[in-house]
Write an enzyme that holds these catalytic residues in place. Structure first.
Site, PDB file in Angstrom:
ATOM      1  N   SER A  82       0.839  -1.185   0.000  1.00 29.89           N
ATOM      2  CA  SER A  82       0.000   0.000   0.000  1.00 29.89           C
ATOM      3  C   SER A  82       0.886   1.252   0.000  1.00 29.89           C
ATOM      4  CB  SER A  82      -0.954  -0.061   1.202  1.00 29.89           C
ATOM      5  OG  SER A  82      -1.910   0.953   1.158  1.00 29.89           O
ATOM      6  N   HIS A 109      -2.413  -1.517  -4.067  1.00 29.92           N
ATOM      7  CA  HIS A 109      -3.871  -1.596  -4.197  1.00 29.92           C
ATOM      8  C   HIS A 109      -4.447  -0.189  -4.180  1.00 29.92           C
ATOM      9  CE1 HIS A 109      -4.418  -2.050   0.496  1.00 29.92           C
ATOM     10  NE2 HIS A 109      -3.888  -0.909   0.160  1.00 29.92           N
TER      11      HIS A 109
END
Length: 202
Positions: free
Chosen positions: A106, A131
């Site tokens: 992330s 993501h």
């Protein structure tokens, strides 16, 4: 990294240095900071971001021409906190070399890609994951709609930056970040998040 957080990692080793003026002891992280090494370990939040930003600015003031090494082992966290680190990395004069040791997911992966081009590394058994932005709005419908618009704008902004940092087409980045997208170190190199996978120091 704050003293409380470093204590949570277990017993922090102390390093004793001797000089003509006597002995001085440092915790291991402070000693490595003298060598221009910064760590991001654990979640990206306002506290960790403030500490990383302060260390980046301090090292720039010490020597604006010498590279800074930024070691990352983080599952990600707050977008706004991470963007404070990202913007500071781009703002300061020294190149920031990034290295993934363990896991960069992330916002951790985003910051890994944010290092100076040609100076982004991963250890061979590290994992990297990208993501889309996460959000959780509550309250009145109008407020939720406002937050949703902001999250979508942030998602587009981060996809655009990641495409620029990796050299991937924006449409590919959009598709890949729709869900958790895990990569080995070599796959992250092929993707453009890192420039080199290193097993030993050169």
């Amino acid at each position: 990294m704050s003293a409380l957080e470093t204590q949570a990692l277990g017993m922090i080793p102390m390093v004793i240095e001797q000089s003509g003026r006597g002995e001085r002891s440092y915790d291991i992280y402070s000693r490595l900071l003298k060598e221009r090494v910064i760590f991001l370990v654990g979640e990206v939040n306002d506290q960790t971001a403030n500490l990383v930003v302060a260390q980046l600015l301090f090292l720039e003031s010490e020597n604006p021409d010498k590279d800074i090494s930024f070691y990352i082992n983080s599952p990600g966290g707050s977008v706004t906190a991470g963007m404070a680190i990202y913007d500071t990395m781009q703002f300061i004069k020294p190149d920031v070399s990034t290295l993934c040791c363990g896991f960069a997911a992330s916002m951790g992966a985003f910051l890994l890609a944010a290092g100076a081009k040609g100076k982004r590394y991963s250890l061979p058994n590290s994992k990297i994951m990208i993501h889309q932005v996460l959000g959780g709005a509550r309250g009145q419908a109008t407020d939720i709609e406002i937050h949703a618009r902001d999250i979508l704008r942030t998602k587009d902004q981060m996809n655009r930056i990641l495409a620029e940092r990796t050299g991937q087409p924006i449409e590919k980045v959009k598709a890949d970040t729709e869900r958790d997208y895990f990569m080995t170190a070599d796959e992250a190199k092929d993707y453009g998040i890192v420039d080199q996978v290193i097993a030993k120091r050169p």
